[in-house]
Write an enzyme that holds these catalytic residues in place. Structure first.
Site, PDB file in Angstrom:
ATOM      1  N   ALA A   1       0.827  -1.222   0.000  1.00 44.11           N
ATOM      2  CA  ALA A   1       0.000   0.000   0.000  1.00 44.11           C
ATOM      3  C   ALA A   1       0.854   1.263   0.000  1.00 44.11           C
ATOM      4  O   ALA A   1       0.334   2.372   0.101  1.00 44.11           O
ATOM      5  CB  ALA A   1      -0.943  -0.006   1.207  1.00 44.11           C
TER       6      ALA A   1
ATOM      7  N   PHE B   1       4.258   3.540  -1.782  1.00 44.81           N
ATOM      8  CA  PHE B   1       4.533   4.128  -3.108  1.00 44.81           C
ATOM      9  C   PHE B   1       4.916   3.082  -4.152  1.00 44.81           C
ATOM     10  O   PHE B   1       4.175   2.811  -5.110  1.00 44.81           O
ATOM     11  CB  PHE B   1       5.626   5.199  -2.918  1.00 44.81           C
TER      12      PHE B   1
ATOM     13  N   THR C   1      10.906   4.138   5.514  1.00 48.41           N
ATOM     14  CA  THR C   1      11.734   4.462   4.346  1.00 48.41           C
ATOM     15  C   THR C   1      12.348   5.859   4.319  1.00 48.41           C
ATOM     16  O   THR C   1      13.101   6.162   3.395  1.00 48.41           O
ATOM     17  CB  THR C   1      10.898   4.307   3.054  1.00 48.41           C
TER      18      THR C   1
ATOM     19  N   THR D   1      17.874  -1.116  -1.247  1.00 47.45           N
ATOM     20  CA  THR D   1      18.220   0.245  -1.652  1.00 47.45           C
ATOM     21  C   THR D   1      19.719   0.413  -1.942  1.00 47.45           C
ATOM     22  O   THR D   1      20.555  -0.258  -1.323  1.00 47.45           O
ATOM     23  CB  THR D   1      17.800   1.245  -0.554  1.00 47.45           C
ATOM     24  N   ASP D   2      20.023   1.383  -2.816  1.00 49.32           N
ATOM     25  CA  ASP D   2      21.428   1.707  -3.099  1.00 49.32           C
ATOM     26  C   ASP D   2      22.099   2.389  -1.896  1.00 49.32           C
ATOM     27  O   ASP D   2      23.313   2.530  -1.866  1.00 49.32           O
ATOM     28  CB  ASP D   2      21.548   2.601  -4.343  1.00 49.32           C
ATOM     29  N   GLU D   3      21.289   2.837  -0.919  1.00 46.78           N
ATOM     30  CA  GLU D   3      21.867   3.580   0.211  1.00 46.78           C
ATOM     31  C   GLU D   3      22.742   2.690   1.093  1.00 46.78           C
ATOM     32  O   GLU D   3      23.531   3.182   1.893  1.00 46.78           O
ATOM     33  CB  GLU D   3      20.752   4.248   1.029  1.00 46.78           C
TER      34      GLU D   3
ATOM     35  N   TYR E   1      18.446   4.579   8.578  1.00 43.51           N
ATOM     36  CA  TYR E   1      17.635   3.902   7.552  1.00 43.51           C
ATOM     37  C   TYR E   1      18.503   2.938   6.734  1.00 43.51           C
ATOM     38  O   TYR E   1      18.182   1.753   6.586  1.00 43.51           O
ATOM     39  CB  TYR E   1      16.966   4.928   6.638  1.00 43.51           C
ATOM     40  N   ALA E   2      19.610   3.463   6.209  1.00 47.84           N
ATOM     41  CA  ALA E   2      20.476   2.635   5.355  1.00 47.84           C
ATOM     42  C   ALA E   2      21.019   1.442   6.137  1.00 47.84           C
ATOM     43  O   ALA E   2      21.132   0.327   5.602  1.00 47.84           O
ATOM     44  CB  ALA E   2      21.612   3.479   4.787  1.00 47.84           C
TER      45      ALA E   2
ATOM     46  N   LYS F   1      18.380  -1.249   6.378  1.00 37.83           N
ATOM     47  CA  LYS F   1      18.215  -1.980   5.116  1.00 37.83           C
ATOM     48  C   LYS F   1      19.423  -2.882   4.834  1.00 37.83           C
ATOM     49  O   LYS F   1      19.271  -3.981   4.290  1.00 37.83           O
ATOM     50  CB  LYS F   1      18.012  -0.994   3.967  1.00 37.83           C
TER      51      LYS F   1
ATOM     52  N   PRO G   1      12.761  23.501   0.525  1.00 33.35           N
ATOM     53  CA  PRO G   1      13.915  23.475   1.446  1.00 33.35           C
ATOM     54  C   PRO G   1      15.030  22.565   0.935  1.00 33.35           C
ATOM     55  O   PRO G   1      14.953  21.336   1.033  1.00 33.35           O
ATOM     56  CB  PRO G   1      13.297  22.927   2.745  1.00 33.35           C
TER      57      PRO G   1
ATOM     58  N   ARG H   1      21.881  12.199  -6.784  1.00 33.23           N
ATOM     59  CA  ARG H   1      21.079  10.982  -6.700  1.00 33.23           C
ATOM     60  C   ARG H   1      20.750  10.527  -8.129  1.00 33.23           C
ATOM     61  O   ARG H   1      20.672  11.351  -9.043  1.00 33.23           O
ATOM     62  CB  ARG H   1      19.749  11.242  -5.960  1.00 33.23           C
TER      63      ARG H   1
HETATM   64  P1  NAD Z   1       6.711   3.785   1.445  1.00 37.43           P
HETATM   65  O1  NAD Z   1       7.200   4.441   2.691  1.00 37.43           O
HETATM   66  O2  NAD Z   1       5.938   4.611   0.446  1.00 37.43           O
HETATM   67  O3  NAD Z   1       5.782   2.535   1.819  1.00 37.43           O
HETATM   68  C1  NAD Z   1       6.122   1.602   2.784  1.00 37.43           C
HETATM   69  C2  NAD Z   1       4.924   0.688   2.991  1.00 37.43           C
HETATM   70  O4  NAD Z   1       5.263  -0.291   3.990  1.00 37.43           O
HETATM   71  C3  NAD Z   1       3.675   1.426   3.517  1.00 37.43           C
HETATM   72  O5  NAD Z   1       2.540   0.979   2.820  1.00 37.43           O
HETATM   73  C4  NAD Z   1       3.620   1.016   4.981  1.00 37.43           C
HETATM   74  O6  NAD Z   1       2.306   1.033   5.512  1.00 37.43           O
HETATM   75  C5  NAD Z   1       4.213  -0.387   4.928  1.00 37.43           C
HETATM   76  N1  NAD Z   1       4.770  -0.813   6.215  1.00 37.43           N
HETATM   77  C6  NAD Z   1       5.643  -0.125   7.013  1.00 37.43           C
HETATM   78  N2  NAD Z   1       5.905  -0.839   8.116  1.00 37.43           N
HETATM   79  C7  NAD Z   1       5.200  -2.002   8.014  1.00 37.43           C
HETATM   80  C8  NAD Z   1       5.092  -3.158   8.846  1.00 37.43           C
HETATM   81  N3  NAD Z   1       5.726  -3.240  10.014  1.00 37.43           N
HETATM   82  N4  NAD Z   1       4.306  -4.164   8.421  1.00 37.43           N
HETATM   83  C9  NAD Z   1       3.629  -4.085   7.238  1.00 37.43           C
HETATM   84  N5  NAD Z   1       3.693  -3.016   6.431  1.00 37.43           N
HETATM   85  C10 NAD Z   1       4.473  -1.989   6.809  1.00 37.43           C
HETATM   86  O7  NAD Z   1       7.977   3.111   0.772  1.00 37.43           O
HETATM   87  P2  NAD Z   1       8.447   3.031  -0.743  1.00 37.43           P
HETATM   88  O8  NAD Z   1       9.119   4.291  -1.112  1.00 37.43           O
HETATM   89  O9  NAD Z   1       7.342   2.500  -1.575  1.00 37.43           O
HETATM   90  O10 NAD Z   1       9.579   1.920  -0.617  1.00 37.43           O
HETATM   91  C11 NAD Z   1       9.266   0.538  -0.719  1.00 37.43           C
HETATM   92  C12 NAD Z   1      10.519  -0.285  -0.541  1.00 37.43           C
HETATM   93  O11 NAD Z   1      11.474   0.098  -1.516  1.00 37.43           O
HETATM   94  C13 NAD Z   1      11.207  -0.077   0.808  1.00 37.43           C
HETATM   95  O12 NAD Z   1      11.680  -1.318   1.272  1.00 37.43           O
HETATM   96  C14 NAD Z   1      12.360   0.864   0.501  1.00 37.43           C
HETATM   97  O13 NAD Z   1      13.434   0.648   1.394  1.00 37.43           O
HETATM   98  C15 NAD Z   1      12.705   0.444  -0.906  1.00 37.43           C
HETATM   99  N6  NAD Z   1      13.284   1.492  -1.747  1.00 37.43           N
HETATM  100  C16 NAD Z   1      12.697   2.704  -1.885  1.00 37.43           C
HETATM  101  C17 NAD Z   1      13.234   3.661  -2.724  1.00 37.43           C
HETATM  102  C18 NAD Z   1      12.581   4.995  -2.938  1.00 37.43           C
HETATM  103  O14 NAD Z   1      13.140   5.850  -3.626  1.00 37.43           O
HETATM  104  N7  NAD Z   1      11.400   5.249  -2.418  1.00 37.43           N
HETATM  105  C19 NAD Z   1      14.409   3.359  -3.426  1.00 37.43           C
HETATM  106  C20 NAD Z   1      14.995   2.101  -3.265  1.00 37.43           C
HETATM  107  C21 NAD Z   1      14.417   1.173  -2.432  1.00 37.43           C
HETATM  108  P1  TYD Z   2      15.010  11.877  -0.164  1.00 36.42           P
HETATM  109  O1  TYD Z   2      13.869  12.015  -1.129  1.00 36.42           O
HETATM  110  O2  TYD Z   2      14.740  12.012   1.288  1.00 36.42           O
HETATM  111  O3  TYD Z   2      15.722  10.499  -0.520  1.00 36.42           O
HETATM  112  P2  TYD Z   2      17.116   9.875   0.051  1.00 36.42           P
HETATM  113  O4  TYD Z   2      17.610  10.719   1.143  1.00 36.42           O
HETATM  114  O5  TYD Z   2      16.644   8.545   0.536  1.00 36.42           O
HETATM  115  O6  TYD Z   2      18.015   9.813  -1.128  1.00 36.42           O
HETATM  116  O7  TYD Z   2      16.128  12.960  -0.526  1.00 36.42           O
HETATM  117  C1  TYD Z   2      16.722  12.985  -1.809  1.00 36.42           C
HETATM  118  C2  TYD Z   2      17.789  14.061  -1.802  1.00 36.42           C
HETATM  119  O8  TYD Z   2      17.170  15.339  -1.600  1.00 36.42           O
HETATM  120  C3  TYD Z   2      18.787  13.898  -0.669  1.00 36.42           C
HETATM  121  O9  TYD Z   2      20.082  14.265  -1.137  1.00 36.42           O
HETATM  122  C4  TYD Z   2      18.318  14.888   0.381  1.00 36.42           C
HETATM  123  C5  TYD Z   2      17.685  15.991  -0.449  1.00 36.42           C
HETATM  124  N1  TYD Z   2      16.552  16.695   0.223  1.00 36.42           N
HETATM  125  C6  TYD Z   2      16.558  18.097   0.325  1.00 36.42           C
HETATM  126  O10 TYD Z   2      17.484  18.783  -0.130  1.00 36.42           O
HETATM  127  N2  TYD Z   2      15.507  18.695   0.951  1.00 36.42           N
HETATM  128  C7  TYD Z   2      14.459  17.994   1.481  1.00 36.42           C
HETATM  129  O11 TYD Z   2      13.534  18.596   2.052  1.00 36.42           O
HETATM  130  C8  TYD Z   2      14.470  16.551   1.359  1.00 36.42           C
HETATM  131  C9  TYD Z   2      13.361  15.723   1.924  1.00 36.42           C
HETATM  132  C10 TYD Z   2      15.542  15.951   0.711  1.00 36.42           C
END
Ligand code: NAD
Ligand code: TYD
Length: 335
Positions: free
Chosen positions: A10, A12, A86, A125-127, A149-150, A153, A204, A213
């Site tokens: 549910a 992103f 995340t 994640t790449d982080e 976070y990183a 993961k 910001p 990134r």
């Molecule tokens: P998100 O924060 O939009 O969604 C996370 C989902 O996990 C939510 O629906 C939340 O309700 C659910 N969740 C959280 N804790 C839970 C729990 N304890 N039990 C069941 N459900 C739970 O995240 P996203 O951006 O869609 O990322 C999804 C995955 O991809 C994550 O594992 C993240 O680490 C990884 N990822 C994200 C990005 C990115 O740019 N967003 C990049 C690389 C990897």
């Molecule tokens: P973010 O979307 O939080 O992803 P991640 O930190 O997981 O890569 O941030 C992406 C980049 O944008 C990161 O270098 C931090 C920067 N950033 C800002 O400059 N301002 C903001 O308000 C946020 C949320 C992120």
């Protein structure tokens, strides 16, 4: 592969993946298992909720009994784990939920995969590679996470490796770069900047904005997960990204240009603690599986901005309540 459990479906990327799977594989049954935290949102799945091959179960991945019940009831044979906390900035404010969900929750899912003999895929994640000063990360590079976070993961990735070797769980990992696209919670930089700009609010930008990134379109990431799920080698990790990086300052200007808003909306604010200045992925291993990114940065950003302009119904209600409390805590002293 027939009955797939999508944990965190549910959120992103998970919700985009569910929509993608239902379209591409009409024979698959797709069950979303999600706790619905602040980031989980059934609006993300509104257009599939009546689909005959789709079901939703509300539950926590840390709750082993509930996970096993869902697997047994729906005769699950494959599990794709998106569930995680995340957001890096939230992990700096309080890492507790990150350790619970991203580390302990992954352990619970691996135990279930072992018990039920599931094919397991982890969305990573790449982080985990940390700040990449030069060159690009390969899957064999050391994991040097620098944010809570990183680190959570990376811990999950290590557990998965151990379960493959010790318990022969059939697991793969994808390590994705930053995703952009529809249904991203407006705490992440792109939806935050786009929705702020629409409302003429400041963007910001942390520090000098020269952090880099690899911003990839979410559907490219979904196709990559599909490729690894069906054609990946068990026990292997695969990087996913465009292979090209963008400076955050250029991202901010590009968003403002697409929305016809002035550059004066950019507000430099104090930097994030421990900010990784650059991530960069070598994606040749995934290319060898036949996958290619289909959206370069400019096209991905344009599609994304258009979606937020057309879907204010989706994001406007999210920017209230808990979100405003978080925003105040995160940004008030910075701006
Ligand atoms: P998100 O924060 O939009 O969604 C996370 C989902 O996990 C939510 O629906 C939340 O309700 C659910 N969740 C959280 N804790 C839970 C729990 N304890 N039990 C069941 N459900 C739970 O995240 P996203 O951006 O869609 O990322 C999804 C995955 O991809 C994550 O594992 C993240 O680490 C990884 N990822 C994200 C990005 C990115 O740019 N967003 C990049 C690389 C990897
Ligand atoms: P973010 O979307 O939080 O992803 P991640 O930190 O997981 O890569 O941030 C992406 C980049 O944008 C990161 O270098 C931090 C920067 N950033 C800002 O400059 N301002 C903001 O308000 C946020 C949320 C992120």
């Amino acid at each position: 592969m027939q009955n797939i459990l999508i944990t965190g479906g549910a959120g992103f990327i998970g919700s985009n993946f569910v929509r993608y799977l239902l379209q591409k594989y009409p024979a698959y049954s797709v069950v979303v298992y999600d706790k619905l935290t602040y980031a989980g949102n059934l609006d993300n799945l509104r257009d599939v909720e009546r689909h005959p091959q789709y079901a939703f179960v509300r539950g926590d991945i840390c709750d082993a009994a509930a996970v096993e019940r869902a697997i047994a009831e729906h005769k699950i044979d494959t599990l794709v784990n998106f569930a995680a906390e995340t957001h890096v900035d939230r992990s700096i404010l309080d890492a507790d939920a990150f350790i619970r969900t991203d580390v302990y929750g992954t352990y619970v899912l691996l135990e279930a995969a072992k018990k039920f003999g599931l094919r397991y895929h982890q969305v990573g994640t790449d982080e985990v590679y940390g700040w990449v000063e030069q060159g690009s990360s390969r899957e064999t590079d050391p994991l040097v996470p620098r944010s809570p976070y990183a680190a959570s993961k990376a811990s999950a990735d290590l557990l998965i490796g151990a379960y493959v070797v010790t318990h022969h769980v059939g697991a793969t990992i994808t390590r994705g770069a930053n995703n952009i696209g529809p249904y991203q919670f407006p705490e992440k930089v792109v939806p935050l900047f786009v929705t702020n700009a629409i409302d003429d609010l400041p963007l910001p930008l942390y520090g000098d904005g020269k952090q880099q990134r690899d911003y990839q379109f979410v559907l490219d990431h979904c196709e990559a997960i599909d490729a690894v799920l069906h054609r990946g080698v068990i026990g292997e990790a695969y990087n996913v990204g465009t292979g090209h990086e963008t400076y955050n300052i250029d991202l901010a200007h590009a968003i403002l240009k697409l929305l016809n808003k002035p550059a004066s909306l950019i507000q430099h604010v104090p930097d994030r603690a421990g900010h990784d200045r650059r991530y960069s992925l070598d994606v040749s291993k995934l290319h060898a599986l036949g996958w290619q990114s289909r959206h370069a940065f400019a096209a991905a950003l344009e599609k994304t901005v258009q979606w937020y302009v057309a879907n204010a119904w989706w994001w406007r209600k999210l920017k209230s309540g808990e979100y405003l409390a978080y925003y105040k805590k995160q940004y008030e002293e910075r701006t």
